[in-house]
Design a protein around this motif. Structure first.
Motif, PDB file in Angstrom:
ATOM      1  N   LEU A   1       0.804  -1.200   0.000  1.00 26.56           N
ATOM      2  CA  LEU A   1       0.000   0.000   0.000  1.00 26.56           C
ATOM      3  C   LEU A   1       0.852   1.271   0.000  1.00 26.56           C
ATOM      4  O   LEU A   1       0.369   2.341  -0.304  1.00 26.56           O
ATOM      5  N   GLU A   2       2.131   1.122   0.357  1.00 22.81           N
ATOM      6  CA  GLU A   2       3.003   2.292   0.401  1.00 22.81           C
ATOM      7  C   GLU A   2       3.638   2.570  -0.945  1.00 22.81           C
ATOM      8  O   GLU A   2       4.286   3.600  -1.127  1.00 22.81           O
ATOM      9  N   TYR A   3       3.473   1.631  -1.864  1.00 22.23           N
ATOM     10  CA  TYR A   3       4.113   1.807  -3.171  1.00 22.23           C
ATOM     11  C   TYR A   3       3.320   2.814  -4.000  1.00 22.23           C
ATOM     12  O   TYR A   3       2.113   2.740  -4.120  1.00 22.23           O
ATOM     13  N   THR A   4       4.051   3.758  -4.605  1.00 23.95           N
ATOM     14  CA  THR A   4       3.437   4.742  -5.505  1.00 23.95           C
ATOM     15  C   THR A   4       4.216   4.771  -6.799  1.00 23.95           C
ATOM     16  O   THR A   4       5.458   4.720  -6.800  1.00 23.95           O
ATOM     17  N   GLU A   5       3.462   4.841  -7.897  1.00 23.96           N
ATOM     18  CA  GLU A   5       4.117   4.885  -9.206  1.00 23.96           C
ATOM     19  C   GLU A   5       4.516   6.316  -9.536  1.00 23.96           C
ATOM     20  O   GLU A   5       3.835   7.271  -9.128  1.00 23.96           O
ATOM     21  N   LYS A   6       5.589   6.440 -10.284  1.00 26.01           N
ATOM     22  CA  LYS A   6       6.056   7.744 -10.735  1.00 26.01           C
ATOM     23  C   LYS A   6       5.237   8.171 -11.945  1.00 26.01           C
ATOM     24  O   LYS A   6       5.147   7.439 -12.934  1.00 26.01           O
ATOM     25  N   LYS A   7       4.632   9.337 -11.826  1.00 24.41           N
ATOM     26  CA  LYS A   7       3.785   9.811 -12.914  1.00 24.41           C
ATOM     27  C   LYS A   7       4.628  10.132 -14.142  1.00 24.41           C
ATOM     28  O   LYS A   7       5.701  10.742 -14.031  1.00 24.41           O
ATOM     29  N   GLY A   8       4.113   9.730 -15.307  1.00 26.99           N
ATOM     30  CA  GLY A   8       4.785  10.058 -16.562  1.00 26.99           C
ATOM     31  C   GLY A   8       5.962   9.193 -16.896  1.00 26.99           C
ATOM     32  O   GLY A   8       6.646   9.422 -17.909  1.00 26.99           O
ATOM     33  N   ALA A   9       6.249   8.192 -16.058  1.00 28.73           N
ATOM     34  CA  ALA A   9       7.397   7.333 -16.341  1.00 28.73           C
ATOM     35  C   ALA A   9       7.095   6.438 -17.524  1.00 28.73           C
ATOM     36  O   ALA A   9       5.971   5.937 -17.666  1.00 28.73           O
ATOM     37  N   PRO A  10       8.098   6.171 -18.411  1.00 28.88           N
ATOM     38  CA  PRO A  10       7.873   5.268 -19.542  1.00 28.88           C
ATOM     39  C   PRO A  10       7.673   3.838 -19.057  1.00 28.88           C
ATOM     40  O   PRO A  10       8.033   3.489 -17.915  1.00 28.88           O
ATOM     41  N   PRO A  11       7.074   2.972 -19.891  1.00 30.93           N
ATOM     42  CA  PRO A  11       6.741   1.600 -19.464  1.00 30.93           C
ATOM     43  C   PRO A  11       7.917   0.827 -18.913  1.00 30.93           C
ATOM     44  O   PRO A  11       7.797   0.145 -17.894  1.00 30.93           O
TER      45      PRO A  11
ATOM     46  N   THR B   1       4.030   1.453 -25.703  1.00 30.31           N
ATOM     47  CA  THR B   1       2.842   1.938 -24.984  1.00 30.31           C
ATOM     48  C   THR B   1       1.777   0.842 -24.931  1.00 30.31           C
ATOM     49  O   THR B   1       1.868  -0.175 -25.648  1.00 30.31           O
ATOM     50  N   THR B   2       0.779   1.095 -24.131  1.00 31.79           N
ATOM     51  CA  THR B   2      -0.278   0.088 -23.962  1.00 31.79           C
ATOM     52  C   THR B   2      -0.991  -0.208 -25.271  1.00 31.79           C
ATOM     53  O   THR B   2      -1.295  -1.370 -25.580  1.00 31.79           O
ATOM     54  N   ASP B   3      -1.279   0.826 -26.087  1.00 32.85           N
ATOM     55  CA  ASP B   3      -1.981   0.592 -27.358  1.00 32.85           C
ATOM     56  C   ASP B   3      -1.141  -0.268 -28.298  1.00 32.85           C
ATOM     57  O   ASP B   3      -1.671  -1.163 -28.971  1.00 32.85           O
ATOM     58  N   ARG B   4       0.167  -0.021 -28.340  1.00 31.08           N
ATOM     59  CA  ARG B   4       1.030  -0.819 -29.216  1.00 31.08           C
ATOM     60  C   ARG B   4       1.172  -2.232 -28.672  1.00 31.08           C
ATOM     61  O   ARG B   4       1.299  -3.198 -29.441  1.00 31.08           O
ATOM     62  N   ILE B   5       1.186  -2.358 -27.350  1.00 27.71           N
ATOM     63  CA  ILE B   5       1.242  -3.702 -26.752  1.00 27.71           C
ATOM     64  C   ILE B   5       0.025  -4.512 -27.173  1.00 27.71           C
ATOM     65  O   ILE B   5       0.141  -5.694 -27.544  1.00 27.71           O
ATOM     66  N   ARG B   6      -1.178  -3.879 -27.119  1.00 25.93           N
ATOM     67  CA  ARG B   6      -2.409  -4.578 -27.547  1.00 25.93           C
ATOM     68  C   ARG B   6      -2.267  -5.045 -28.988  1.00 25.93           C
ATOM     69  O   ARG B   6      -2.570  -6.203 -29.323  1.00 25.93           O
ATOM     70  N   THR B   7      -1.825  -4.162 -29.840  1.00 34.33           N
ATOM     71  CA  THR B   7      -1.730  -4.479 -31.265  1.00 34.33           C
ATOM     72  C   THR B   7      -0.738  -5.617 -31.507  1.00 34.33           C
ATOM     73  O   THR B   7      -1.015  -6.544 -32.292  1.00 34.33           O
ATOM     74  N   GLU B   8       0.401  -5.574 -30.837  1.00 36.93           N
ATOM     75  CA  GLU B   8       1.417  -6.603 -31.040  1.00 36.93           C
ATOM     76  C   GLU B   8       0.951  -7.966 -30.550  1.00 36.93           C
ATOM     77  O   GLU B   8       1.171  -8.988 -31.219  1.00 36.93           O
TER      78      GLU B   8
END
Length: 893
Positions: free
Chosen positions: A741-751, A822-829
């Motif tokens: 619960l203490e983990y926070t993601e860095k905003k704007g970080a690449p995948p 990115t997520t969209d390219r991951i879906r396509t691949e």
């Protein structure tokens, strides 16, 4: 004086004294003879028109000289032989036997009875065909024909024609130098008066006045007799069809008076804006044949009367007030039109009889209406009371249904369909808990016949027009979008919305009553009716809608038109309003006792019902159910998907409760906790029942679609696969220990950076690996998370095993992130690599359950029974889950 009394006898019978209804002696033609000694004989004839000629038939002869009176209607035996041939003697004997004729000094004399009788009253004791032949023969014998025409100088060829068709109304003398024979006319009656010597003009005028008064008094007596019968309350109280009674009164009032005006057409229009007078309102018209046979026509709306062009033959009176309505503040009026075959009968400038007729007709109709209205008002009050009691009984019966809104709808629709012959009913309730519960109750009430169809979308305008549906909206006050569509039965084939239905007929009638032109598009111009259970809202809505159509309706008439239409359909609106109220009560009860998501009883209601069962002293069993996999789906998929799982479990519980006893209860006790109680004295039978329910839940496979493309989630079991994998990577999802619960993601970080930072967190915070020992290679990261996701899926029993295809998808998902896609390219691949967008996997509901029965030892309260079932469910949860423990803490499944 004694001899004089004898000579006024007719057919050897002394006439009775004729009295008026006021008790005074009526003035008669016999008295006219006595008071005016200059008169010798009066012969009375009926006139029948046949275009180019007229027929005269003598009906009576008056004289103080008995012998002169007996000289009328004398015929020879040759006259009978010419008519009846060899049967002439037989005919004469029958006529004499039945009092129609007598022998007089070698001649045959027909009595007055023969002159005035109709075929319906003509009886000879033989077949009707034979009697008709004799009647028609005698009729020809007693009539004489006169041609109607003018000579070369424009004069009438007969004084009868002159009197009928000339515009000067006066007695016509016989055209001789010493004229002592005059004709006086009253309608289609000719009175030939023979004088002893030439009368003066003053005497002729006096006789004309006296004859007018005689017929006027006869007409008044006739009207009073008919009216006295018409205002008998018993006649109207017992009558089922008052409109028919009213038309019969009109026919009776008119049956004897038409001859006074020699009419061939008569029309009466009665206007009323109040529904209570509708039995009298409408158009009453009559065409008369040559001999006065009437042909009536009736309509329940008024028609435009023709204009008057010839005052000597036509009469028209408008807006003659009959009764003043205290309810509407408007008079009930009549329009009357009369057309005569001959002149000077209905000219208001000269006809005294016409004024008397209009006055008496007005008074008679007014008395009838004033007699009927109190009866109708009393009956309306009784009907209103009965309607109130009926609706109240319906409300009580519906309230006994409690929360079962399906039963409430069916009970109301059964009444509406029966009264109004509704063919079909459709219900749309939007996407709400009402719809959800309605479907649940429909499934529970499978033994009851469905009186409606539940649809997912509202009917379109085209569907309503094509199917002749009227739309009602109810429960608008509590924010529900619930619509009822009633298919109105057709009375005849018509085009246009609601054409040929009772609705169209009533609304058209209302328009015609107000003298309005019916619009070309009919009810399309009024509304594609979208009504409500509130008559006030209906009235205001229709008034607003109609007021905008000023091309074909006067704004001032709109409130009255709408008020009349609403009044005609008042019972229908009352039933809808009752349905609205009953459903509101049912929904209130439902929302107070049912869980909105699953439709099961909520905790409070379930506990009360359980207390009720226990207080009755009857044995019952309780099953406590805890869903094991609920949290993982809430966290890894979505709360809406978790709700779908809860609803699936609830539907199985409801389905299994249907074939059991009536006291079966299914409830939701908490977020993922459910209870199932059933009245059952036998503990063994109860255990069989709960095992059956547990197996049905455990064995239920849910075909779940994992989709890889970017689409919206549908109503079924669908999971966005990429989003699902993203969520499984989070430390706080899937039961992994540590400070997730203490983990926070860095905003704007690449995948790639985001995945490596998450990997470092797992290794450092959860696995306890130092920074120097971390292997940050792509293969290590992908391998670590592939193992982590697989373990989370297996630990939470989403799948029993993770197959190769799913492992490949997870591997690609991780590897492509490490390639910084990115997520969209991951879906396509991924879709390109595996060659599809969706793959289906079955998932199962995982539950732990405990069962307890009131027959067990030491379970002597509801709370102890509940605690026992709850404890056994907890035991099942911590003994491998997906199990059922029962009495004695024994594992049942």
């Amino acid at each position: 004086m004694g001899d004089q009394e004898n000579i006024i006898l007719d057919d050897q019978e002394k006439p009775e004294e004729v009295l008026s209804l006021s008790g005074e002696r009526s003035y008669t033609i016999e008295q006219l003879l006595r008071t005016i000694p200059q008169i010798d004989v009066i012969r009375e004839y009926n006139v029948i028109h046949y275009g180019s000629y007229i027929e005269l038939k003598e009906i009576k002869r008056y004289s103080l000289d008995f012998n002169k009176r007996k000289r009328d209607n004398l015929f020879s035996t040759a006259d009978l032989s010419r008519l009846f041939g060899s049967r002439a003697q037989e005919v004469f004997e029958l006529l004499r036997e039945y009092g129609y004729a007598e022998s007089k000094k070698g001649h045959i004399r027909f009595k007055t009875k023969t002159l005035v009788t109709s075929f319906d009253d003509f009886i000879l004791g033989r077949s009707r065909d034979f009697e008709r032949i004799v009647f028609n023969g005698l009729d020809r014998l007693l009539k004489r024909e006169l041609e109607v025409g003018k000579d070369g100088e424009g004069n009438w060829t007969s004084r009868e024609a002159y009197l009928l068709y000339d515009k000067r109304a006066q007695p016509v003398p016989q055209v001789t130098r010493s004229s002592r024979d005059y004709i006086f006319r009253i309608g289609n009656r000719f009175l030939y008066v023979d004088f002893f010597y030439i009368p003066s003009q003053e005497l002729l005028e006096l006789i004309q006045l006296r004859l007018t008064l005689i017929y006027q008094e006869q007409m008044e007596n006739f009207f009073q007799i008919i009216s006295s019968f018409s205002i008998e309350r018993e006649v109207w109280q017992k009558g089922q069809d008052r409109r028919k009674n009213f038309t019969e009164i009109l026919e009776n009032l008119f049956s004897d008076t038409w001859s006074l005006f020699d009419l061939d057409y008569f029309s009466l229009q009665i206007h009323s804006q109040e529904g209570e007078y509708r039995f009298a309102q409408g158009s009453f018209s009559c065409h008369l044949g040559d001999t006065g046979e009437p042909s009536w026509s009736y309509r329940d709306y008024t028609e435009e009367l023709p204009p008057v062009f010839d005052l000597s033959r036509e009469f028209l009176a408008r807006n003659v007030q009959l009764v003043y309505s205290q309810f509407s503040g408007e008079p009930i009026t009549m329009d009357i039109y009369m057309r005569s075959r001959s002149v000077n009968n209905i000219d208001p400038r000269t006809s005294v009889l016409l004024h008397s007729f209009i006055k008496m007709l007005k008074e008679s109709l007014a008395r009838v209406i004033e007699t009927v209205i109190p009866i109708l008002q009393m009956e309306e009050a009784n009907r209103a009371l009965k309607r109130h009691l009926f609706l109240e009984a319906l409300r009580i019966r519906n309230r006994n249904s409690g929360e079962n809104i399906n039963r409430i709808i069916n009970q109301s629709l059964s009444v509406i369909k029966w009264i109004y012959s509704i063919r079909d009913a459709v219900v749309y309730a939007g996407d709400s808990d009402f719809t959800k519960m309605l479907r649940i109750f429909k499934d529970l009430d499978q033994d009851e016949s469905d009186l409606y169809t539940l649809v997912d979308t509202p009917l379109t305008k085209e569907s309503k027009m094509e199917g002749n549906y009227i739309e009602f909206r109810i429960l608008e006050q509590i924010g529900e979008d619930i619509r009822f569509y009633f298919k109105i039965p057709m009375e005849r084939e018509e085009e246009g919305y609601l054409g040929g239905t009772a609705v169209e007929r009533i609304v058209r009638t209302v328009f015609l009553q107000y003298g309005l032109r019916w619009p070309h598009r009919g009810l399309d111009r009024i509304a594609l009716w979208s009504l409500s259970g509130n008559t006030g809202m209906i009235t205001n809505d229709l008034v607003t809608r109609l007021s905008h159509d000023d091309e074909w309706i006067a704004t001032g008439s709109v409130p009255k038109i709408v008020g009349r239409m609403v009044k005609y359909f008042s019972l229908f609106f009352d039933l809808i309003f009752s349905l609205d109220q009953n459903l509101e009560s049912g929904i209130t009860a439902m929302r107070g006792s049912r869980d909105r998501l699953t439709g099961l009883y909520n905790r409070q209601t379930f506990s009360k019902r359980l207390d009720f069962l226990f207080d009755r002293g009857e044995a019952f069993g309780l099953m406590f159910i805890d869903m094991d996999t609920f949290k993982i789906y809430n966290d890894a998929v979505s709360h809406s998907f978790g709700d779908k799982l809860l609803m699936e479990l609830a539907s199985i519980m409801l389905e299994k409760s249907s074939p059991m006893e009536a006291e079966t209860l299914a409830g939701r006790f908490g977020g993922d906790e459910f209870c199932f109680a059933v009245r059952e004295k036998s503990m063994d039978v109860f255990q069989e029942q709960v095992c059956d329910l547990f197996s049905a839940i455990r064995d239920q496979e849910l075909k779940t679609s994992f989709f890889l493309d970017d689409r919206s989630v549908g109503d079924g079991f669908e999971i966005n696969c990429i989003s699902f994998l993203h969520r499984l990577l989070r430390p706080d999802v899937g039961g992994v220990r540590g400070g997730g619960l203490e983990y926070t993601e860095k905003k704007g970080a690449p995948p790639r950076e985001r995945l490596i930072r998450l990997y470092e967190y797992y290794r450092r915070e959860i696995d306890g690996v130092t920074a120097e020992d971390l292997d940050r290679g792509d293969g290590a990261v992908v391998s670590y998370f592939l193992d982590t996701v697989t373990k989370k899926i297996q630990k939470n029993k989403i799948f029993t095993t993770v197959d190769k295809e799913f492992s490949l998808i997870v591997d690609l998902f991780l590897s492509l992130q490490m390639d910084n896609l990115t997520t969209d390219r991951i879906r396509t691949e991924i879709m390109a690599r595996i060659g599809k967008k969706v793959f289906v996997r079955p998932i199962k509901l995982r539950i732990s359950a405990g069962a307890a029965h009131s027959c067990e030892d030491r379970l002597r309260s509801v709370s102890s029974i509940f605690n026992a079932a709850d404890g056994r469910a907890y035991m099942a949860k911590h003994n491998g889950r997906n199990g059922l423990f029962g009495p004695g803490n024994q594992r049942l499944l």
